[in-house]
Design a protein around this motif. Structure first.
Motif, PDB file in Angstrom:
ATOM      1  N   LEU A  71       0.858  -1.185   0.000  1.00 39.15           N
ATOM      2  CA  LEU A  71       0.000   0.000   0.000  1.00 39.15           C
ATOM      3  C   LEU A  71       0.893   1.234   0.000  1.00 39.15           C
ATOM      4  N   ALA A  72       0.744   2.053  -1.032  1.00 45.43           N
ATOM      5  CA  ALA A  72       1.539   3.274  -1.111  1.00 45.43           C
ATOM      6  C   ALA A  72       1.058   4.280  -0.077  1.00 45.43           C
ATOM      7  N   PRO A  73       1.936   5.154   0.396  1.00 45.30           N
ATOM      8  CA  PRO A  73       1.493   6.208   1.322  1.00 45.30           C
ATOM      9  C   PRO A  73       0.590   7.197   0.611  1.00 45.30           C
ATOM     10  N   LEU A  74      -0.257   7.866   1.375  1.00 45.05           N
ATOM     11  CA  LEU A  74      -1.133   8.873   0.777  1.00 45.05           C
ATOM     12  C   LEU A  74      -0.403  10.182   0.531  1.00 45.05           C
ATOM     13  N   GLU A  75       0.643  10.438   1.315  1.00 45.51           N
ATOM     14  CA  GLU A  75       1.428  11.654   1.173  1.00 45.51           C
ATOM     15  C   GLU A  75       2.875  11.300   0.837  1.00 45.51           C
ATOM     16  N   PRO A  76       3.572  12.166   0.094  1.00 48.14           N
ATOM     17  CA  PRO A  76       4.962  11.862  -0.275  1.00 48.14           C
ATOM     18  C   PRO A  76       5.846  11.576   0.933  1.00 48.14           C
ATOM     19  N   SER A  77       5.561  12.191   2.054  1.00 45.31           N
ATOM     20  CA  SER A  77       6.400  11.993   3.239  1.00 45.31           C
ATOM     21  C   SER A  77       6.065  10.708   3.996  1.00 45.31           C
ATOM     22  N   GLY A  78       4.998  10.022   3.582  1.00 45.46           N
ATOM     23  CA  GLY A  78       4.584   8.815   4.294  1.00 45.46           C
ATOM     24  C   GLY A  78       5.390   7.602   3.891  1.00 45.46           C
ATOM     25  N   ALA A  79       5.116   6.482   4.545  1.00 46.45           N
ATOM     26  CA  ALA A  79       5.844   5.242   4.311  1.00 46.45           C
ATOM     27  C   ALA A  79       4.914   4.186   3.724  1.00 46.45           C
ATOM     28  N   PRO A  80       5.431   3.347   2.812  1.00 44.63           N
ATOM     29  CA  PRO A  80       4.616   2.260   2.274  1.00 44.63           C
ATOM     30  C   PRO A  80       4.485   1.125   3.286  1.00 44.63           C
ATOM     31  N   LEU A  81       3.447   0.331   3.109  1.00 44.76           N
ATOM     32  CA  LEU A  81       3.235  -0.852   3.937  1.00 44.76           C
ATOM     33  C   LEU A  81       3.224  -2.094   3.052  1.00 44.76           C
ATOM     34  N   LEU A  82       3.940  -3.107   3.480  1.00 46.67           N
ATOM     35  CA  LEU A  82       3.933  -4.403   2.823  1.00 46.67           C
ATOM     36  C   LEU A  82       3.150  -5.371   3.709  1.00 46.67           C
ATOM     37  N   ILE A  83       2.098  -5.973   3.166  1.00 46.57           N
ATOM     38  CA  ILE A  83       1.222  -6.844   3.937  1.00 46.57           C
ATOM     39  C   ILE A  83       1.257  -8.248   3.341  1.00 46.57           C
ATOM     40  N   LEU A  84       1.539  -9.243   4.177  1.00 42.62           N
ATOM     41  CA  LEU A  84       1.618 -10.638   3.770  1.00 42.62           C
ATOM     42  C   LEU A  84       0.545 -11.431   4.519  1.00 42.62           C
ATOM     43  N   LEU A  85      -0.316 -12.121   3.781  1.00 44.48           N
ATOM     44  CA  LEU A  85      -1.343 -12.967   4.386  1.00 44.48           C
ATOM     45  C   LEU A  85      -1.132 -14.394   3.899  1.00 44.48           C
ATOM     46  N   ASN A  86      -0.750 -15.277   4.796  1.00 42.20           N
ATOM     47  CA  ASN A  86      -0.434 -16.654   4.436  1.00 42.20           C
ATOM     48  C   ASN A  86      -1.360 -17.614   5.173  1.00 42.20           C
ATOM     49  N   ALA A  87      -2.354 -18.148   4.462  1.00 42.43           N
ATOM     50  CA  ALA A  87      -3.282 -19.102   5.052  1.00 42.43           C
ATOM     51  C   ALA A  87      -2.856 -20.548   4.821  1.00 42.43           C
ATOM     52  N   ALA A  88      -1.705 -20.746   4.202  1.00 43.20           N
ATOM     53  CA  ALA A  88      -1.231 -22.109   3.955  1.00 43.20           C
ATOM     54  C   ALA A  88      -0.817 -22.781   5.255  1.00 43.20           C
ATOM     55  N   ALA A  89      -0.803 -24.101   5.231  1.00 42.06           N
ATOM     56  CA  ALA A  89      -0.408 -24.871   6.414  1.00 42.06           C
ATOM     57  C   ALA A  89       1.106 -24.962   6.557  1.00 42.06           C
ATOM     58  N   HIS A  90       1.831 -24.259   5.689  1.00 42.49           N
ATOM     59  CA  HIS A  90       3.300 -24.298   5.712  1.00 42.49           C
ATOM     60  C   HIS A  90       3.831 -22.894   5.451  1.00 42.49           C
ATOM     61  N   PRO A  91       5.062 -22.618   5.847  1.00 40.11           N
ATOM     62  CA  PRO A  91       5.640 -21.307   5.548  1.00 40.11           C
ATOM     63  C   PRO A  91       5.778 -21.109   4.046  1.00 40.11           C
ATOM     64  N   VAL A  92       5.752 -19.853   3.627  1.00 38.34           N
ATOM     65  CA  VAL A  92       5.946 -19.495   2.225  1.00 38.34           C
ATOM     66  C   VAL A  92       7.156 -18.570   2.132  1.00 38.34           C
ATOM     67  N   ASP A  93       8.113 -18.954   1.281  1.00 35.39           N
ATOM     68  CA  ASP A  93       9.283 -18.107   1.074  1.00 35.39           C
ATOM     69  C   ASP A  93       8.892 -16.866   0.274  1.00 35.39           C
TER      70      ASP A  93
END
Length: 691
Positions: A620-642
């Motif tokens: 998710l990009a920031p709304l303002e140039p001075s803001g920071a992006p967010l990286l969101i990971l949703l893993n519903a698998a029964a095992h880790p995902v690289d």
């Protein structure tokens, strides 16, 4: 007693400092008597025929009547069910505008306008007096010292809703004094308010507080109506939530104290039906005052009701006087009680016209032009059981709606179902497929995973099927479509592997709720692992089944409360989580949202079509140039995902700010460079902030 004609407005009993004006609507009555009772409401002390009728409003002014006077009505007219008329002056009736009630319902056959065991059923006529077994209205003085009460007026984008039952919330809470538990005063006790503030809640949405009736079939089974969806008086607070003589003042004091803490009060209101049931139901108020005006009746067989609600009747808001009553009720709760908004139960009924649901119906038009109501929060439950009743996304601009598609998709994804990532992407970004029209914004979507109707969060991950036997209906009530999983064992267990999976899924569900665009709504008690023993319909469980169990004070429960506090803090800190605008993806060389493969590249059509995908990630990009992006990971698998952390303009590192699989969810790790590979744990949500 001296009687003057009085005035047709306002409706109800109005004390003006010198006397009381009584006014009641009935288009088809032939005579109306005002019955005055002694303070306990047991003995009738006077009876007055209302001397004047102006445009179907019957009225009188009594100079000698002051606040505290107990009263009811007897309404004379034809008893002709085949024509829609059910007048029976032997029945004492509640004033639809009553602002306080005294006494209790004591069930008997006398509450029915017909002879219960007659072969002619409701076509027969009963002459028994029911006055001793019904609550009565009380004349009130609306004056109240609000002091410096200030409405929080929390913007929709900052709103966090906490759905709670007035009684159930505090009955088992130890930091609330025992005499106050289960009352309005208990809900505003210091310990309760401090708990809400710690979570980051900005609004409490209270299950119905309007006075209601316990259905006879429940009383016969030793149960009672708990949720309150059987309203019988739209202006009066339920007497069991306070002291009999001061319940109105206690409600107002509760609102003021919550406002002092910056918390809004929203009411779940039931204007779609009343507690009088179908054509074989009791006569408490509306049915005996003017059945043909208040209710939807079948056009060709007006003996029977149109039932869009599943309760036996439906209020007819196309009638101007019924619409007036609903509008007057809403304004009363806003102006006199300082309520901040409403959640409308089965709101499709409110927009029904003779041709079906209409988003331009009279009710919506009346609200939109009203200078008071158009400024408060308006939330629709966008369905009823009638033809064309499912109207998610069909309400007018200015309204928000309970989004059951969010609930279905999120539950399915975390249960591990296939073919979910496309729908999940839509739900995480405000459900534009449902709400992006008429200049509506993502706040139109009230996102929820659990609410009062269904499993609690703890039960959602502990039961594969409902267990409603205590309701006395052979486990037939309640939904069978719960999209739940027990992860190997039904109900409570000591199996550590099962408990760990449940812990992970429960935390992931909460994180998904609060990270999604739109307005998050959580169910009271989910933060402490409250269980209803697998009962997904405890509407009649006014006991330990339905009450929130606050005894969960162990490490896991404290951890979940801390997680919610962290999530609400993240929403406040990162405006791109708040749904301030619709996301479009690529805009030239810029993305406001970028959907990613585990390898860190942008997703393409084949990635979206992969049915077995259990992983979704995006920036998710920031709304303002001075803001920071967010990286969101949703893993519903029964095992880790690289996962390869993606590149992003001007981002030199990704710092973890949330990891639901960890026990140190609030512990931030040093930033990791883009291009770094790491493992997203199974059944988890992880969030990074770019720097």
């Amino acid at each position: 007693m001296r009687v003057e004609p009085g005035a047709p407005y306002p409706l109800g009993a109005t004390w003006d400092g010198r006397g009381t004006n009584f006014a009641i609507f009935s288009a088809n009555a032939e005579k109306i008597e005002l019955c005055l009772f002694d303070p306990p409401g047991r003995r009738e002390i006077d009876r007055v025929v209302l001397p004047a009728c102006t445009e179907d409003v019957w009225h009188a002014y009594l100079p000698e009547v002051v606040p505290g006077q107990v009263y009811g009505y007897r309404v004379y007219g034809p008893y002709e069910p085949e024509r829609g008329h059910r007048f029976n002056h032997h029945k004492l009736l509640l004033d639809p505008y009553a602002k306080r009630l005294t006494g209790h319902f004591v069930w008997s056959d006398a509450h029915f306008a017909y002879r219960m065991r007659s072969a002619r059923a409701d076509l027969s006529f009963d002459k028994r007096d029911n006055a001793r077994g019904v609550p009565k209205a009380v004349v009130v003085d609306d004056a109240f010292t609000w002091g410096r009460d200030r409405l929080p007026r929390t913007p929709w984008t900052d709103t966090i809703i906490y759905e709670a039952h007035v009684r159930g919330l505090t009955m088992r809470r130890r930091d609330v004094p025992e005499p106050l538990r289960g009352t309005f005063r208990g809900l505003s006790a210091p310990g309760m308010i401090e708990h809400l503030r710690r979570l980051g809640v900005t609004a409490v949405e209270l299950l119905p507080v309007h006075a209601y009736v316990d259905e006879r079939m429940l009383v016969d089974r030793g149960l009672r109506q708990y949720w309150g969806y059987g309203t019988i008086a739209f202006f009066a607070p339920e007497p069991r939530y306070g002291a009999p003589d001061t319940v109105v003042e206690e409600f107002k004091a509760m609102v003021g104290q919550l406002h002092d803490a910056g918390i809004e009060v929203l009411l779940d209101v039931v204007y779609n039906h009343t507690g009088e049931g179908n054509h074989l139901g009791p006569t408490f108020s509306f049915r005996g005052i003017d059945n043909a005006s208040y209710y939807w009746l079948r056009p060709n067989t007006p003996r029977y009701y149109e039932d869009f609600t599943g309760t036996g009747n439906s209020l007819n808001l196309t009638h101007p006087r019924v619409l007036q009553m609903v509008m007057d009720s809403l304004r009363y709760w806003v102006e006199q009680c300082h309520v901040d908004g409403f959640r409308f139960d089965l709101a499709t009924v409110l927009g029904r016209e003779p041709h079906g649901f209409d988003p331009t119906a009279g009710f919506f038009a009346a609200v939109s032009q009203d200078p008071v109501l158009s400024r408060v929060k308006l939330i629709a439950e966008p369905w009823d059981i009638g033809l064309g009743g499912y109207q998610l996304g069909g309400f007018p601009a200015g309204w928000s709606e309970w989004n059951d598609q969010f609930r279905r998709t999120v539950r399915s994804f975390w249960r591990g179902d296939a073919n979910q990532i496309r729908d999940l992407a839509a739900r995480m970004t405000g459900s534009a497929d449902r709400f992006r029209h008429l200049r509506r914004m993502p706040r139109a979507s009230i996102n929820h995973v659990t609410v009062h109707d269904g499993f609690t969060l703890a039960d959602l991950v502990s039961y594969a099927r409902k267990h409603n036997d205590a309701n006395g209906e052979g486990n037939r009530d309640g939904s069978d479509d719960n999209l739940s999983a027990n992860w190997g064992i039904e109900g409570p267990t000591t199996d550590k592997e099962v408990l760990e999976i449940r812990r992970r899924v429960r935390r992931a569900l909460l994180a998904t709720l609060f990270l999604a665009q739109g307005v998050p709504l959580m169910l009271a008690g989910d933060e402490v692992g409250n269980s209803q023993g697998g009962n997904n319909n405890p509407y009649c469980q006014d006991n330990e089944v339905g009450w929130v169990d606050w005894s969960g004070t162990g490490e896991e429960e404290s951890d979940v409360s801390a997680l919610i506090a962290l999530l609400t803090s993240l929403r406040r800190s990162f405006p791109q989580l708040q749904g301030r605008r619709w996301l479009v993806g690529r805009q030239g060389d810029h993305h406001d949202i970028k959907w990613l493969t585990p390898g860190g590249t942008e997703m393409d059509g084949a990635d979206w079509a992969f049915a077995e995908a259990r992983f979704l990630s995006y920036v998710l990009a920031p709304l303002e140039p001075s803001g920071a992006p967010l990286l969101i990971l949703l893993n519903a698998a029964a095992h880790p995902v690289d996962v390869v952390l993606p590149k992003w303009p001007d981002c030199t590192g990704w710092a973890r700010v949330l990891a639901t699989a960890a026990t140190d969810a609030d512990h931030a790790l040093p930033p990791v460079k883009p291009g770094t590979k790491l493992a997203a744990p199974s059944r988890s949500v992880t969030v990074f902030v770019g720097s």
